[in-house]
Write a protein that holds these residues in place. Structure first.
Motif, PDB file in Angstrom:
ATOM      1  N   ALA A 116       0.824  -1.207   0.000  1.00 17.63           N
ATOM      2  CA  ALA A 116       0.000   0.000   0.000  1.00 17.63           C
ATOM      3  C   ALA A 116       0.860   1.260   0.000  1.00 17.63           C
ATOM      4  O   ALA A 116       0.575   2.224  -0.707  1.00 17.63           O
ATOM      5  CB  ALA A 116      -0.925  -0.001   1.217  1.00 17.63           C
ATOM      6  N   LEU A 117       1.950   1.220   0.752  1.00 17.82           N
ATOM      7  CA  LEU A 117       2.799   2.401   0.847  1.00 17.82           C
ATOM      8  C   LEU A 117       3.523   2.696  -0.467  1.00 17.82           C
ATOM      9  O   LEU A 117       3.876   3.838  -0.749  1.00 17.82           O
ATOM     10  CB  LEU A 117       3.825   2.223   1.968  1.00 17.82           C
ATOM     11  N   GLU A 118       3.709   1.634  -1.281  1.00 13.73           N
ATOM     12  CA  GLU A 118       4.388   1.841  -2.555  1.00 13.73           C
ATOM     13  C   GLU A 118       3.478   2.483  -3.594  1.00 13.73           C
ATOM     14  O   GLU A 118       3.929   2.963  -4.627  1.00 13.73           O
ATOM     15  CB  GLU A 118       4.888   0.485  -3.097  1.00 13.73           C
ATOM     16  N   LEU A 119       2.199   2.459  -3.318  1.00 19.29           N
ATOM     17  CA  LEU A 119       1.230   2.986  -4.286  1.00 19.29           C
ATOM     18  C   LEU A 119       1.374   4.503  -4.385  1.00 19.29           C
ATOM     19  O   LEU A 119       1.335   5.206  -3.370  1.00 19.29           O
ATOM     20  CB  LEU A 119      -0.177   2.616  -3.798  1.00 19.29           C
ATOM     21  N   PRO A 120       1.557   5.030  -5.612  1.00 19.62           N
ATOM     22  CA  PRO A 120       1.682   6.481  -5.737  1.00 19.62           C
ATOM     23  C   PRO A 120       0.404   7.172  -5.235  1.00 19.62           C
ATOM     24  O   PRO A 120      -0.703   6.717  -5.536  1.00 19.62           O
ATOM     25  CB  PRO A 120       1.856   6.697  -7.253  1.00 19.62           C
ATOM     26  N   GLY A 121       0.558   8.204  -4.480  1.00 16.08           N
ATOM     27  CA  GLY A 121      -0.610   8.938  -3.978  1.00 16.08           C
ATOM     28  C   GLY A 121      -0.964   8.568  -2.559  1.00 16.08           C
ATOM     29  O   GLY A 121      -1.775   9.233  -1.921  1.00 16.08           O
ATOM     30  N   VAL A 122      -0.373   7.495  -2.030  1.00 21.40           N
ATOM     31  CA  VAL A 122      -0.622   7.147  -0.627  1.00 21.40           C
ATOM     32  C   VAL A 122       0.369   7.927   0.224  1.00 21.40           C
ATOM     33  O   VAL A 122       1.579   7.837   0.028  1.00 21.40           O
ATOM     34  CB  VAL A 122      -0.471   5.632  -0.391  1.00 21.40           C
ATOM     35  N   ILE A 123      -0.125   8.726   1.151  1.00 23.97           N
ATOM     36  CA  ILE A 123       0.764   9.620   1.900  1.00 23.97           C
ATOM     37  C   ILE A 123       1.061   9.081   3.296  1.00 23.97           C
ATOM     38  O   ILE A 123       2.168   9.189   3.788  1.00 23.97           O
ATOM     39  CB  ILE A 123       0.154  11.037   2.007  1.00 23.97           C
ATOM     40  N   ALA A 124       0.067   8.514   3.932  1.00 21.35           N
ATOM     41  CA  ALA A 124       0.319   8.016   5.288  1.00 21.35           C
ATOM     42  C   ALA A 124      -0.573   6.829   5.602  1.00 21.35           C
ATOM     43  O   ALA A 124      -1.709   6.745   5.130  1.00 21.35           O
ATOM     44  CB  ALA A 124       0.086   9.120   6.310  1.00 21.35           C
ATOM     45  N   ILE A 125      -0.014   5.919   6.381  1.00 23.36           N
ATOM     46  CA  ILE A 125      -0.788   4.776   6.862  1.00 23.36           C
ATOM     47  C   ILE A 125      -0.541   4.671   8.358  1.00 23.36           C
ATOM     48  O   ILE A 125       0.589   4.863   8.826  1.00 23.36           O
ATOM     49  CB  ILE A 125      -0.369   3.474   6.145  1.00 23.36           C
ATOM     50  N   SER A 126      -1.587   4.411   9.087  1.00 21.08           N
ATOM     51  CA  SER A 126      -1.420   4.332  10.528  1.00 21.08           C
ATOM     52  C   SER A 126      -2.097   3.090  11.074  1.00 21.08           C
ATOM     53  O   SER A 126      -3.124   2.646  10.551  1.00 21.08           O
ATOM     54  CB  SER A 126      -2.013   5.591  11.173  1.00 21.08           C
ATOM     55  N   THR A 127      -1.509   2.524  12.106  1.00 25.90           N
ATOM     56  CA  THR A 127      -2.095   1.346  12.752  1.00 25.90           C
ATOM     57  C   THR A 127      -2.144   1.578  14.264  1.00 25.90           C
ATOM     58  O   THR A 127      -1.692   2.618  14.747  1.00 25.90           O
ATOM     59  CB  THR A 127      -1.250   0.089  12.492  1.00 25.90           C
ATOM     60  N   GLY A 128      -2.659   0.598  14.951  1.00 26.47           N
ATOM     61  CA  GLY A 128      -2.775   0.689  16.399  1.00 26.47           C
ATOM     62  C   GLY A 128      -1.465   0.991  17.107  1.00 26.47           C
ATOM     63  O   GLY A 128      -1.461   1.539  18.208  1.00 26.47           O
ATOM     64  N   ALA A 129      -0.349   0.660  16.459  1.00 29.89           N
ATOM     65  CA  ALA A 129       0.946   0.911  17.086  1.00 29.89           C
ATOM     66  C   ALA A 129       1.187   2.406  17.285  1.00 29.89           C
ATOM     67  O   ALA A 129       1.999   2.810  18.115  1.00 29.89           O
ATOM     68  CB  ALA A 129       2.048   0.310  16.215  1.00 29.89           C
ATOM     69  N   ASP A 130       0.496   3.248  16.497  1.00 32.92           N
ATOM     70  CA  ASP A 130       0.706   4.695  16.602  1.00 32.92           C
ATOM     71  C   ASP A 130      -0.072   5.336  17.747  1.00 32.92           C
ATOM     72  O   ASP A 130       0.109   6.525  18.032  1.00 32.92           O
ATOM     73  CB  ASP A 130       0.282   5.380  15.295  1.00 32.92           C
ATOM     74  N   ALA A 131      -1.007   4.597  18.335  1.00 33.32           N
ATOM     75  CA  ALA A 131      -1.826   5.207  19.386  1.00 33.32           C
ATOM     76  C   ALA A 131      -2.200   4.141  20.401  1.00 33.32           C
ATOM     77  O   ALA A 131      -3.172   3.423  20.222  1.00 33.32           O
ATOM     78  CB  ALA A 131      -3.086   5.828  18.788  1.00 33.32           C
TER      79      ALA A 131
END
Lengths: 923, 188
Positions: A116-131
């Protein structure tokens, strides 16, 4: 000399004024005379006060209070310029989308976002680890994460979120995120929640109850509980099932988060309680509250469904922080159902008992409610299912067991009529059945068993004004009850239902009410004369901005277009608990009045300086302050204002409201406490087709005691709207789950809210009982009006066809089966030959009638007389009304823990008490 | 359980699109499969058109296509190319509101206001065709619109009142009318 005296205080002498006028001019500049028909008799006006005078009477200028007033923001709404959650568009915004769990209950083993992160136009991805921080609306039950940390607890639970340049890219990224789950055994039937489980949905540590999925349990016994069976000559027992319902507000949830260049967060969200979101954001993002501004957009319907802090709001903020750009997350309709927080699916066992004198000698309730996967407001809901039916009737004994369990479904929460709706329906239908058993008229039965004004309920709630009797009498008269009840042909019926609801919760959840006020309102008036009102009350369409503006306008004698309400930003608004528990009009209008009174005082003092008239003789009318005995002597509002501003500039004032000390000391005594309570009685006329089981409600007479209708237009709107929502629950709405636990109707096509064709003709009847504590006498009108419609329809269905259904909603298929069953039982081939219920009054009817008559006089004496003795529930049963019965009678129980005897044979929810809390094991 | 999700990318190709929205001509490139609702909200900027359900059940997204009410969430933008589209923003004439806008505000037809744009355009089409609708006709006209706040009764009241205004030719209040003077009592 006389001439000179005339010039003291400016007479209205057009063109002959000795000064140039300050401020704005205008062609229509004459002040209108005071509308004496709106000024109460206690102030020398023409308005009758059958319920006595009020402490705010002297503040009435006859301008806007009590007059039908269109909402002050309605022009924004009708021109399409009202901007709701999804309408907030910030430059450079990203679109946020959510990865949701496909499993009911599972461990999240890994999340792989590489593709998903390699897809052009994807800027940020967040999961439970971030909060990792938990949050929740009640400080005692913080059990939610922004995104799943280790566990997902229902289908649709949030696992991760994505921010991308556009919606399609975001959706593609959601598709590309690989999540590995280990599926756990899920629970769907709330009865299973009472049993021990291998891995309970939440772990409450030492407070965990057994190893079960019990989130909250309540036990309460008051009164002569052991004497119920001896005293009863008629008993009603029913086992109810209420389907879960959703608020189905037309606006799906949305949130826009933006971190500004100075590093502060602004969250735009359609919220009922911005303050709780404010707190939760600070917890989850681990930044101080003063670095966050929660901006409430226009709210496209709340009804309780927008009153929790929500995970998607956290997600938007987290994604915006990660990406450094604004992020907008908007739900589609299905996601609204995953979020839910609707009314709890419930199993309720209702037992009612009446004695030989036609008194309610006992109410025994057992309520098992399905909380879904999270606690939400669950603590409160569990209490409300019991304690909110201890009035308006005087009862001999009250027994309540309640339990709320976790299941792997979207969480239930607060919804209009929070916790009171289902059990109220069961009580009112039970009373109908008791009346039938006793062969008395159900309205007479109710009239003979009401608590008087200024009394205490069996659980110790302080009830002040009560307009219940008037509500019942009005609907009885206007519906033509005596000619219709039990007299209509098969298939047509009429039924009665009553309601009782809190007007503002007495206990703010986050702080001590003895230290901080519930509501604060700030006013600012500068040289232009317009009044800026700062309040944190959330206008969710009910018209709270309008009612606050009205209160200020009334006290200052101003038209509404001079008041501007600023209630959107937590940066500028004083802290407010928001729009829930029907508190806004009661608490915020009270706070607004107290702020306006301070400004009023300053204006009057300024007028005294100009006119030399004594302050006592001055009154406020339309934009003028003048002598009551000589209206020609006075000054304009602007003159007084400018005088008051000399040497200090803008006038500012702050007003606050806090509840008086109330309630008793037992555990849970605070649940259901309120500074005032609303009452209502509805009569519904229905048609049931005996051949198809189709039910249609034709007409509803809806009387609601709202204390005083500050804005009758809005009150009527609330009453009719409540009928709409309650009708949906009783006839068509239900969140249906399939055998595998999946929600089958997460859309507005299969989740049927009434359309215009299902809507009956509602006759709203406003009863004004003039509450002593309320602003200008007002109480709530938003939630209470929903309660009576359910039992009124159920009772009318019985009157029509002789069948009591204890399973809501009463869909045609259920009714059809019930009719079939009854025909079989009676050996009737054609359902059109079913007998229609009839009534022949017993001797008790005249006894009750006589008692109702005596009580009517008692109530009038109590409401008009300032100097009255205390009245505790129990007086009807021969107790001394002035002393709490438990202090005089040993048999009068007050207990919040079950006895061993009860535990040997508990009811359904009572079984929750068979478990021991972890911390008490080994005791 | 396997969850099958369709790939969302690559998106559809761009195509030119032209239509008149509220009397103003727009010529913009859109995706060939774009829904009218998205084009109006995201590209033309008519945020008054609301998205309530995406399934044609709630009626919040109703707009007028050449005077006829249509659900913009169920309409491909390309279907209505070169049409005249009217949204709630196009109902008023400058500061002069359409009678139904006035009466909605006055009679409480709008509470939270989210469903209001849909109701307004549908009712304006009804009143255009039939300035004196019967109650049954009003009900039929708005049967596709859901409102969760008002219970519809005050909406029907508003339509009746708007009909009276239209029939009697009553002058509509101008919202730019003079506002209150805080300094009254000194007329010329």
């Amino acid at each position: 000399m006389a001439e000179k005296k005339d010039m003291v205080g400016y007479r209205q002498q057009p063109g002959k004024l000795p000064f140039t006028r300050p401020g704005s001019g205008g062609k229509n500049s004459f002040s209108e005379p005071r509308d004496e028909s709106m000024i109460p008799a206690s102030q020398g006006g023409e308005k009758n006060q059958p319920w006595g005078s009020h402490r705010h009477d002297e503040l009435l200028s006859g301008r806007v209070i009590g007059k039908p007033t269109s909402l002050i923001d309605s022009k924004w709404k009708v021109t399409g310029q009202a901007h709701y959650g999804d309408d907030i568009r910030l430059p450079g915004e990203l679109i946020g989308k959510i990865v949701r769990s496909p499993h009911h209950y599972a461990k999240v083993l890994s999340i792989d976002a590489t593709k998903a992160l390699e897809l052009p136009g994807v800027i940020a991805i967040s999961t439970g680890a971030d909060a990792s921080q938990k949050f929740g609306v009640l400080p005692v039950t913080k059990d939610e994460h922004a995104m799943a940390v280790e566990t997902v607890r229902h289908v649709g639970d949030i696992v991760a979120c994505v921010a991308a340049e556009n919606e399609m890219t975001a959706l593609e990224a959601v598709r590309l995120i690989d999540v590995e789950y280990e599926v756990l055994e899920s629970i769907h039937d709330m009865k299973d929640g009472l049993k021990d489980s291998e891995k309970p949905i939440h772990d409450r540590g030492e407070y965990h109850i057994g190893e079960a999925n019990i989130q909250k349990r309540v036990f309460q016994e008051f009164g002569d509980v052991n004497g119920i069976q001896d005293n009863a000559i008629a008993s009603h027992k029913s086992n109810w099932y209420f389907g879960g319902v959703n608020h189905a507000a037309t606006e799906p949830h949305a949130a826009v988060a933006h971190w500004d260049p100075s590093g502060r967060l602004t969250l735009y969200t359609p919220q009922q309680v911005p303050h709780y979101v404010h707190r939760a954001l600070a917890d989850v993002l681990e930044i101080p509250m003063h670095q966050i501004n929660v901006h409430r957009t226009f709210v496209g319907g709340g009804f309780g469904g927008k009153s929790d802090p929500f995970p998607h709001e956290m997600c938007a903020a987290i994604l915006a922080r990660k990406s450094g750009r604004p992020v907008r997350i908007t739900f589609d309709r299905e996601e609204v159902y995953w979020l839910n927080r609707g009314r709890h699916p419930s199993h309720i066992e209702m037992n009612l008992h009446a004695d030989s004198k036609g008194r309610l000698c006992g109410i025994e309730t057992d309520a098992l409610i399905d909380g879904g996967a999270f606690a939400s407001f669950g603590h409160v809901t569990t209490y409300y299912n019991g304690v909110l039916h201890t009035a308006p009737y005087e009862i001999g004994a009250f027994h309540y067991t309640g339990a709320r369990v976790w299941t792997n479904k979207p969480a239930s929460g607060a919804m209009r009529g929070h916790g009171a709706v289902n059990s109220r329906c069961a009580v009112e239908v039970g009373i109908d059945d008791l009346s039938e058993q006793l062969s008395v008229d159900p309205i007479t039965f109710r009239l003979a068993n009401l608590l008087p004004p200024h009394s205490a309920t069996i659980t110790g709630f302080r009830v002040t004004s009560i307009g219940m009797r008037e509500c019942l009498e009005r609907v009885k008269e206007e519906s033509g009850w005596d000619e219709k009840f039990r007299k209509m042909p098969l298939g047509r019926g009429i039924g009665i239902g009553c309601g009782f609801f809190i007007s503002g919760s007495g206990l703010p959840i986050h702080w001590d009410p003895n230290k901080f006020p519930h509501a604060t309102v700030h006013l600012k008036i500068d040289m232009d004369g317009g009044v800026t009102v700062h309040t944190g009350a959330a206008d969710i369409g009910q018209g709270s901005d309008t009612v606050i503006a009205q209160s200020v306008a009334e006290v200052l004698g101003l038209p509404l277009d001079m008041i501007r309400v600023r209630s959107r930003d937590t940066d500028t608004s004083p802290v407010d608990l928001g729009s829930y528990s029907s508190r806004v009009t009661f608490m915020n209008a009270n706070a607004a009045i107290s702020a306006a009174m301070k400004i009023r005082q300053e204006l009057i003092e300024a007028t005294v300086k100009i006119t030399e008239a004594p302050a006592k003789k001055l009154v406020i009318g339309d934009r003028r302050i003048f002598r009551k005995d000589d209206p020609a002597v006075g000054v304009s509002y602007l003159e007084a204002l400018h005088k008051a501003q000399e040497e200090r500039g803008a006038l500012i004032a702050s007003g606050a409201y806090r509840t008086p000390p109330m309630g008793r000391a037992h555990k849970g005594a605070a649940a259901g406490l309120a500074p005032a309570y609303s009452f209502s009685a509805y009569v519904a006329e229905v048609e049931v087709d005996p051949e198809t089981g189709q039910t249609k409600v034709h007409k509803v007479w809806a009387a609601h005691d709202c204390g005083k209708a500050l804005n009758p237009l809005a009150v009527k709107g609330q009453i009719i709207g409540s009928c709409h929502m309650g009708m949906g629950q009783v006839l068509s709405e239900e969140m249906r789950y399939g055998r595998d636990g999946h929600l089958m109707n997460p859309d507005l096509l299969d989740y049927k809210i009434p359309s215009i064709h299902e809507m009956p003709n509602v006759i709203p009847i406003i009863v004004e009982s003039n509450d002593p504590e309320g602003p200008f006498g007002a109480k709530e009108a938003g939630e209470g009006p929903l309660l009576p419609i359910l039992p009124a329809v159920c009772n009318a269905v019985y009157d029509a066809i002789g069948i009591r259904t204890h399973n809501l909603p009463i869909t045609p298929d259920k009714m059809f089966k019930a009719i079939e069953k009854k025909c079989k039982l009676l050996g009737i081939d054609d359902p059109l030959n079913l007998p229609s219920p009839i009534i022949e009054h017993s001797e008790l009817q005249s006894t009750l009638k006589a008692r109702a008559k005596t009580h009517t006089q008692r109530d009038i004496d109590r409401r008009l007389n300032d100097d009255i003795e205390a009245y505790h529930n129990g007086a009807l049963f021969g107790m001394d009304p002035t002393i709490p019965p438990d202090e005089v009678d040993e048999k009068w129980t007050v207990s919040v823990l079950p006895s061993k005897e009860y535990l040997s044979n508990p009811r359904l929810a009572g079984k929750a008490w068979l478990h021991t809390e972890r911390r008490r094991r080994g005791d | 359980m396997t969850v099958v999700r369709l790939p969302m990318l690559p998106g559809a190709e761009k195509t030119p699109w032209a239509a008149s929205v509220n009397g103003k001509d727009h010529s913009i490139p859109i995706e060939s499969n774009a829904i009218l609702l998205d084009v109006l909200r995201d590209q033309v900027g008519n945020l008054g058109v609301k998205r309530g359900c995406d399934l044609g059940t709630c009626g919040c997204c109703a707009v007028l296509i050449d005077g006829q009410p249509r659900l913009s969430c169920l309409t491909l933008a390309r279907e209505v190319e070169k049409s005249e589209i009217t949204t709630v923003e196009g109902l008023s004439d400058g500061h002069h509101l359409h009678p139904i806008q006035e009466t909605f505000a006055e009679y409480g037809g709008s509470q939270c206001g989210f469903c209001t744009p849909g109701f307004l355009v549908v009712i304006s089409a009804l009143l255009e065709e039939n300035p004196q609708p019967s109650d049954a006709e009003i009900k039929t006209a708005i049967e596709g619109n859901l409102c969760r706040c008002t219970g519809y009764q005050q909406i029907v009241d508003s339509v009746r009142a708007a009909s009276e205004i239209l029939v009697a030719g009553k002058v509509i209040q101008n919202s730019t009318d003079q506002k209150s003077d805080p300094h009254p009592g000194f007329g010329e």
